[in-house]
Motif scaffolding. Structure first.
Motif, mmCIF file in Angstrom:
data_model
loop_
_atom_site.group_PDB
_atom_site.id
_atom_site.type_symbol
_atom_site.label_atom_id
_atom_site.label_comp_id
_atom_site.label_asym_id
_atom_site.label_seq_id
_atom_site.Cartn_x
_atom_site.Cartn_y
_atom_site.Cartn_z
ATOM 1 N N ASP A 34 8.079 18.537 -20.010
ATOM 2 C CA ASP A 34 6.678 17.766 -19.089
ATOM 3 C C ASP A 34 7.211 16.363 -18.029
ATOM 4 O O ASP A 34 8.190 17.215 -17.307
ATOM 5 C CB ASP A 34 6.087 16.793 -20.904
ATOM 6 C CG ASP A 34 6.844 15.983 -20.690
ATOM 7 O OD1 ASP A 34 7.868 15.195 -20.074
ATOM 8 O OD2 ASP A 34 6.871 15.393 -21.971
ATOM 9 N N SER A 35 5.889 15.902 -17.459
ATOM 10 C CA SER A 35 6.214 15.025 -16.602
ATOM 11 C C SER A 35 7.279 14.299 -16.215
ATOM 12 O O SER A 35 7.961 13.819 -15.684
ATOM 13 C CB SER A 35 5.409 14.232 -16.374
ATOM 14 O OG SER A 35 5.180 13.619 -17.246
ATOM 15 N N ASP A 38 9.849 17.051 -15.147
ATOM 16 C CA ASP A 38 9.174 17.803 -13.947
ATOM 17 C C ASP A 38 9.794 17.042 -12.811
ATOM 18 O O ASP A 38 10.001 16.221 -11.798
ATOM 19 C CB ASP A 38 7.477 18.092 -14.261
ATOM 20 C CG ASP A 38 7.151 19.268 -12.492
ATOM 21 O OD1 ASP A 38 7.677 19.490 -12.069
ATOM 22 O OD2 ASP A 38 6.013 19.083 -13.141
ATOM 23 N N ASN A 41 7.451 21.939 -10.322
ATOM 24 C CA ASN A 41 6.908 23.092 -10.645
ATOM 25 C C ASN A 41 5.300 22.720 -10.019
ATOM 26 O O ASN A 41 4.508 23.568 -9.962
ATOM 27 C CB ASN A 41 6.614 23.654 -11.924
ATOM 28 C CG ASN A 41 8.958 24.312 -11.856
ATOM 29 O OD1 ASN A 41 8.426 24.675 -10.848
ATOM 30 N ND2 ASN A 41 9.327 23.286 -13.168
ATOM 31 N N ASN A 42 4.881 21.858 -10.857
ATOM 32 C CA ASN A 42 3.475 21.469 -11.195
ATOM 33 C C ASN A 42 2.911 21.309 -8.715
ATOM 34 O O ASN A 42 1.826 21.386 -8.689
ATOM 35 C CB ASN A 42 2.835 20.575 -11.846
ATOM 36 C CG ASN A 42 2.726 20.411 -13.086
ATOM 37 O OD1 ASN A 42 3.442 21.152 -13.229
ATOM 38 N ND2 ASN A 42 1.509 20.010 -13.564
ATOM 39 N N ASN A 43 3.475 20.659 -8.172
ATOM 40 C CA ASN A 43 3.167 21.323 -6.848
ATOM 41 C C ASN A 43 2.694 22.874 -6.257
ATOM 42 O O ASN A 43 1.937 23.344 -5.480
ATOM 43 C CB ASN A 43 4.305 20.953 -5.407
ATOM 44 C CG ASN A 43 4.616 19.577 -5.531
ATOM 45 O OD1 ASN A 43 4.454 18.599 -6.633
ATOM 46 N ND2 ASN A 43 5.561 19.750 -4.671
ATOM 47 N N LEU A 45 1.277 24.900 -8.788
ATOM 48 C CA LEU A 45 0.156 25.509 -9.326
ATOM 49 C C LEU A 45 -0.987 24.150 -9.480
ATOM 50 O O LEU A 45 -0.922 23.338 -8.780
ATOM 51 C CB LEU A 45 0.546 25.032 -11.048
ATOM 52 C CG LEU A 45 1.892 25.646 -11.541
ATOM 53 C CD1 LEU A 45 2.580 24.954 -13.587
ATOM 54 C CD2 LEU A 45 1.486 26.753 -11.433
ATOM 55 N N THR A 47 -3.632 21.799 -10.221
ATOM 56 C CA THR A 47 -3.986 21.627 -12.006
ATOM 57 C C THR A 47 -3.557 19.771 -10.952
ATOM 58 O O THR A 47 -3.407 19.334 -10.063
ATOM 59 C CB THR A 47 -2.513 21.266 -12.341
ATOM 60 O OG1 THR A 47 -2.374 20.306 -13.609
ATOM 61 C CG2 THR A 47 -0.792 21.414 -11.447
ATOM 62 N N ARG A 50 -0.229 16.598 -10.791
ATOM 63 C CA ARG A 50 0.710 16.565 -9.957
ATOM 64 C C ARG A 50 1.284 14.713 -8.884
ATOM 65 O O ARG A 50 1.307 14.526 -9.042
ATOM 66 C CB ARG A 50 0.692 17.324 -8.565
ATOM 67 C CG ARG A 50 -1.042 17.387 -8.264
ATOM 68 C CD ARG A 50 -2.081 18.516 -7.833
ATOM 69 N NE ARG A 50 -0.779 19.210 -7.179
ATOM 70 C CZ ARG A 50 -0.829 20.702 -6.493
ATOM 71 N NH1 ARG A 50 -1.933 21.475 -7.250
ATOM 72 N NH2 ARG A 50 0.130 20.934 -5.581
ATOM 73 N N SER A 110 6.974 21.120 -16.613
ATOM 74 C CA SER A 110 5.624 21.216 -16.212
ATOM 75 C C SER A 110 5.344 20.493 -16.984
ATOM 76 O O SER A 110 5.156 19.902 -18.134
ATOM 77 C CB SER A 110 4.735 22.593 -16.049
ATOM 78 O OG SER A 110 3.352 22.127 -15.648
ATOM 79 N N ILE A 126 -1.652 24.209 -16.243
ATOM 80 C CA ILE A 126 0.089 24.168 -16.292
ATOM 81 C C ILE A 126 0.864 24.754 -16.613
ATOM 82 O O ILE A 126 0.325 26.080 -17.649
ATOM 83 C CB ILE A 126 -0.117 22.695 -17.285
ATOM 84 C CG1 ILE A 126 -0.572 22.756 -18.534
ATOM 85 C CG2 ILE A 126 -0.199 21.770 -16.078
ATOM 86 C CD1 ILE A 126 -0.537 21.076 -18.673
#
Length: 366
Positions: A34-35, A38, A41-43, A45, A47, A50, A110, A126
């Motif tokens: 998770d965060s 991370d 990766n969420n950059n 996606l 979502t 971030r 993520s 995510i």
């Protein structure tokens, strides 16, 4: 002139070979979760979960720019990689993760995900755990294309793997609303047992995919983070319900990892007592050089624990004196103490052994 050019060519070839050998000789690092782990990766996606805008990354060297890490600088896998002499792993979704960079490992984590697929549904696009494993399989195919199937298998088997899950299943699921779907379905002890049964499936799948040394972090002291102090605490005391949930979940996690190790006949999974590691500096921040463990460096409202860390938030001038960077995540300096414990902690916080012992044992294997 011709001799000079030939010598330069030889030097370039030697440097290239040395660089490749150095990458190949250093243990790969693979990251899931998770965060807390991370690295960006969420950059890539769709979502809201971030960390790609200031002031995230304000202490990240050398750019001092946001990277997608939920930190003022480096995050947990970065600091572990530094300690073992490895390069930081790139997010799997980064376009830079190709060629020889694949040998360093990859980060599949993520922000917002949990053990359960319904955790973090408010964050939309995510990478849930089954999706992280799909990408891990693709990574192995790409690695095989780069170095051959046998070498790729050796790299994955010899990799140091970090798995960080569980916190969101409480704060962004069970306790998210007063009467969440999961809290109506389970009591807290029942929910913890359910989470462990699902987590076991995840770890067994990771083993099937080739992981042979996995650090599995338990949940931190969920009731002590600024976000919970801001919304659930009267005078800054840690929130009992969340603390009790973590104290039920974490011993079950340790027992589960022991059971799996017994089943597979090897100490594959190492339980990391993140709860105690965090509580050390939360209960006595001054001993660690922090001025506070209650107020986040970046945030707003009570304890700077309300909302997100943004350019409009209150921002402390010296991040090294705050145990928490934002409402949920430790500061880079606080993570340094956690990494120290991961490497040198006694058996009550690293079960069955710490990372220094693992590195010493594995140096004779891989």
């Amino acid at each position: 002139m011709r001799e000079v050019l030939m010598r330069l060519s030889i030097v370039v070839v030697v440097i290239t070979v040395v660089k490749i050998k150095r990458i190949e000789g250093v243990r790969a690092v693979l990251v899931f979760g998770d965060s807390l782990v991370d690295s960006g990766n969420n950059n890539y996606l769709p979502t809201t979960a971030r960390a790609d805008s200031p002031p995230y990354g304000i202490d990240y060297y050398p750019t001092h720019l946001p990277t997608g890490r939920f930190s003022n600088g480096y995050n947990l896998p970065d600091l572990i990689s530094q300690h073992i002499g490895a390069e930081p792993t790139l997010p799997y979704l980064s376009p830079l993760l190709n060629g020889r960079n694949l040998l360093v490992g990859a980060n599949f984590a993520s922000a917002g995900i949990g053990i359960l697929n319904d955790t973090g549904i408010q964050f939309v696009g995510i990478l849930r755990m089954f999706q992280q494993f799909v990408l891990f399989e693709k990574y192995q195919q790409r690695l095989s294309a780069e170095v051959g199937e046998a070498q790729a298998k050796s790299i994955v088997n010899g990799a140091l793997v970090l798995m960080t899950l569980g916190g969101n299943d409480f704060v962004n699921n069970y306790f998210l609303t007063p009467f969440s779907a999961r809290s109506r379905q389970f009591t807290v002890p029942q929910y913890c047992r359910y989470l462990i049964s699902e987590y076991r499936k995840i770890l067994m799948r990771l083993y099937e995919l080739g992981a042979r040394r996995v650090l599995v972090t338990g949940t931190g002291p969920l009731g002590c983070v600024p976000a919970q102090l801001a919304t659930r605490s009267r005078n800054g005391e840690c929130v009992p319900e969340l603390q009790q949930a973590a104290q039920i979940f974490n011993p079950l996690l340790v027992q589960m990892t022991r059971d799996i190790n017994s089943q597979v006949g090897s100490d594959v999974f190492v339980a990391v007592n993140a709860f105690q590691m965090n509580m050390n500096f939360i209960t006595d921040p001054q001993r660690f050089g922090f001025v506070t463990s209650k107020i986040a460096c970046c945030g707003q409202g009570r304890f700077n624990g309300v909302g997100l860390c943004t350019i409009f938030s209150n921002l402390c001038p010296n991040r090294d004196t705050y145990a928490f960077w934002d409402p949920y995540h430790p500061s880079q300096r606080a993570l340094g103490f956690i990494v120290r414990d991961i490497f040198s902690g006694t058996s009550d916080i690293m079960t069955p052994m710490n990372l220094s012992t693992i590195m010493a044992i594995d140096s004779n294997i891989y």
